[in-house]
Design a protein around this motif. Structure first.
Motif, PDB file in Angstrom:
ATOM      1  N   ILE A  89       0.879  -1.166   0.000  1.00 30.69           N
ATOM      2  CA  ILE A  89       0.000   0.000   0.000  1.00 30.69           C
ATOM      3  C   ILE A  89       0.917   1.217   0.000  1.00 30.69           C
ATOM      4  N   LEU A  90       0.805   2.032  -1.046  1.00 32.15           N
ATOM      5  CA  LEU A  90       1.738   3.149  -1.252  1.00 32.15           C
ATOM      6  C   LEU A  90       1.061   4.481  -0.998  1.00 32.15           C
ATOM      7  N   ILE A  91       1.701   5.320  -0.167  1.00 37.38           N
ATOM      8  CA  ILE A  91       1.295   6.714   0.026  1.00 37.38           C
ATOM      9  C   ILE A  91       2.280   7.577  -0.753  1.00 37.38           C
ATOM     10  N   ALA A  92       1.771   8.372  -1.709  1.00 36.05           N
ATOM     11  CA  ALA A  92       2.656   9.152  -2.579  1.00 36.05           C
ATOM     12  C   ALA A  92       2.056  10.520  -2.858  1.00 36.05           C
ATOM     13  N   GLY A  93       2.880  11.380  -3.482  1.00 35.59           N
ATOM     14  CA  GLY A  93       2.454  12.721  -3.866  1.00 35.59           C
ATOM     15  C   GLY A  93       3.101  13.801  -3.034  1.00 35.59           C
ATOM     16  N   GLY A  94       3.198  15.008  -3.602  1.00 38.03           N
ATOM     17  CA  GLY A  94       3.811  16.127  -2.892  1.00 38.03           C
ATOM     18  C   GLY A  94       4.057  17.295  -3.819  1.00 38.03           C
ATOM     19  N   TYR A  95       5.153  17.988  -3.588  1.00 39.37           N
ATOM     20  CA  TYR A  95       5.534  19.175  -4.360  1.00 39.37           C
ATOM     21  C   TYR A  95       5.970  18.771  -5.767  1.00 39.37           C
ATOM     22  N   ASP A  96       5.673  19.607  -6.750  1.00 39.18           N
ATOM     23  CA  ASP A  96       5.966  19.296  -8.152  1.00 39.18           C
ATOM     24  C   ASP A  96       7.344  19.831  -8.547  1.00 39.18           C
ATOM     25  N   LYS A  97       8.292  18.925  -8.772  1.00 40.66           N
ATOM     26  CA  LYS A  97       9.637  19.309  -9.223  1.00 40.66           C
ATOM     27  C   LYS A  97       9.773  19.244 -10.745  1.00 40.66           C
ATOM     28  N   LYS A  98       8.630  19.096 -11.439  1.00 41.60           N
ATOM     29  CA  LYS A  98       8.604  19.058 -12.915  1.00 41.60           C
ATOM     30  C   LYS A  98       9.326  17.839 -13.470  1.00 41.60           C
ATOM     31  N   ILE A  99       9.317  16.745 -12.731  1.00 38.40           N
ATOM     32  CA  ILE A  99       9.918  15.489 -13.189  1.00 38.40           C
ATOM     33  C   ILE A  99       8.790  14.606 -13.727  1.00 38.40           C
ATOM     34  N   PRO A 100       8.952  13.981 -14.896  1.00 40.74           N
ATOM     35  CA  PRO A 100       7.884  13.120 -15.433  1.00 40.74           C
ATOM     36  C   PRO A 100       7.667  11.876 -14.577  1.00 40.74           C
ATOM     37  N   PHE A 101       6.399  11.488 -14.395  1.00 37.62           N
ATOM     38  CA  PHE A 101       6.056  10.316 -13.594  1.00 37.62           C
ATOM     39  C   PHE A 101       5.870   9.054 -14.436  1.00 37.62           C
TER      40      PHE A 101
END
Length: 462
Positions: A357-369
């Motif tokens: 179970i993954l918790i993810a997300g945050g500030y956008d560093k403009k890196i492709p996902f």
């Protein structure tokens, strides 16, 4: 005390020294420069009220402040120290340099003055663990080690304690390296992958910054490159001294490597010595095997085989890096808050043999996902998203071939509290929950450490 260091601090008497940002690397330095007779000014975005007791304490030492929204206006001083995270090409710094001001940093001055042997590590992933491992290996051998840079203590504050037989082991970020014109005795590049493009703007500038760790070495130096990573391997033609490489994909000419059976060796000009099997390494994951290979390659000849194995068997890892927080009702909770890029989260997911179970997300560093999407589909049983990048991550995963919403449910939450509660509702005996955000923390937290501490406190309170 080294004579060059003594001369430098003697020259600081009566000089106007400005520190931009009252962060970790500047706190001790500010008091030191004041004690050495410099006139110190702190420039910071925060107000006196936000600084609280620290403001009053420093004010009592005779230190001046320029605070608030316009703290970077009309930069002056005989020497201006930028905080490590401040972009070298910031308009305020460019203007100061154009006006003839000396703009530097704690690490730049430390490299110029350091009397100890210097080992420095950079990379997009793994640099903190690798730096710490190098430090632990040298300490196990009885060496006097000073750990710092992007981690640990600000080393310039302790330079008067250092001697020529000591080792300074330093982690360097791209922001620190961008303006560096000194390189260490031993330089390590773990890997290079897209990161911090929100600041650097282009991969070309990011790579150029990383390259500064080795560009200014001399013929008596050593460079260690992780050749499983194409961009790190591409730096080999720029190496001036001895080139040492490491790989999990088979033999190298000089350096540490692992074979298909998981046995780890060190090779040097045809001579090959077996060190251990990867199973001896206490901390999990292929990425930590690579970190060990890098550390072995950097310290070979300085550390005995016995001590290498001892550290492998006993080193429990660094906080916020796949850190086991607790086991509750059969569910294992991990804090991997250091995963501030997709490649770090991929490495974190690969460390587990089951779906998580993954918790993810945050500030956008403009890196492709996009590179992260197939790994999430492969390794995640439930995805909990939060922060500024939640939409981007969800859209990328949903749009990737092979996504099945029934097999991989995606949940959206507004805070870490909600994320932990949702994970606790979903998890059953035998599950693994990991915070591995793939993003920086700045949308909600000051840094990844603060984010990790908050996560841990919430998990422990369940």
């Amino acid at each position: 005390m080294d004579s060059t260091v003594a001369q430098f601090f003697d020259q600081m008497k009566g000089r106007d020294v400005t520190f931009i940002g009252l962060g970790v690397s500047h706190r001790e330095l500010i008091s030191l420069f004041a004690k050495k007779g410099a006139h110190v000014t702190i420039r910071d975005r925060r107000t006196p009220e936000q600084m609280g007791e620290e403001y009053e304490k420093l004010k009592a030492q005779g230190i001046d402040f320029i605070l608030g929204e316009h703290y970077l206006d009309k930069l002056d001083g005989d020497m201006i120290f930028r905080t490590p995270g401040m972009y070298f090409h910031h308009e305020a710094l460019k203007k100061a340099r154009e006006e003839g001001k000396v703009v530097t940093s704690e690490m730049e001055v430390f490299f110029d003055l350091c009397p100890a042997k210097l080992i420095a590590v950079t990379g997009s992933d793994g640099k903190t663990t690798t730096t710490t491992l190098i430090s632990e290996l040298l300490k196990a051998q009885g060496k006097r080690v000073h750990l710092g840079g992007n981690i640990g203590k600000p080393l310039l504050s302790h330079i008067e304690e250092m001697g020529p037989e000591d080792y300074a082991v330093v982690e360097l970020s791209s922001f620190q390296l961008l303006s560096m014109r000194q390189s260490p005795d031993i330089a390590v590049v773990t890997n290079i992958a897209p990161n911090h493009l929100d600041v650097h703007g282009t991969m070309e500038e990011y790579i150029a910054a990383k390259k500064n760790i080795l560009l200014h070495q001399n013929a008596f130096s050593t460079t260690v490159l992780g050749v499983d990573n194409e961009l790190a391997a591409s730096l080999a033609p720029d190496v001036r001294g001895k080139l040492v490489t490491f790989s999990m994909q088979g033999p190298v000419e000089r350096g540490a490597y692992m074979d298909e059976a998981g046995d780890i060796f060190y090779a040097d000009s045809g001579n090959v010595l077996k060190i251990m099997n990867r199973d001896a390494i206490k901390i999990p994951g292929d990425h930590n095997v690579l970190n060990f290979l890098a550390a072995i390659s950097a310290t070979w000849g300085l550390v005995s085989l016995e001590n290498i194995v001892k550290i492998a068997e006993n080193f429990g890892g660094v906080e916020h890096r796949i850190e086991l927080v607790r086991i509750r009702d059969g569910v294992r909770w991990y804090n991997d808050s250091i995963a501030t890029s997709p490649t770090r989260t991929i490495a974190g997911l690969n460390a587990f043999k089951q779906k998580v179970i993954l918790i993810a997300g945050g500030y956008d560093k403009k890196i492709p996902f996009l590179p992260l999407a197939p790994k999430i589909i492969e390794k995640v049983k439930a995805l909990i998203l939060m922060g500024a990048t939640a939409d981007k991550i969800e859209d990328t995963v949903r749009g990737f071939s092979g996504f099945d919403g029934e097999k991989l449910p995606i949940y959206r939450v507004g805070s870490m509290e909600e994320a932990v509660q949702k994970a606790a509702e979903l998890a059953v005996d035998g599950d693994i929950v990991t915070l591995s955000p793939a993003c920086a923390s700045f949308d909600l937290y000051q840094n990844f450490e603060t984010r990790g501490e908050h996560f841990k406190s919430l998990v422990r309170a369940l």
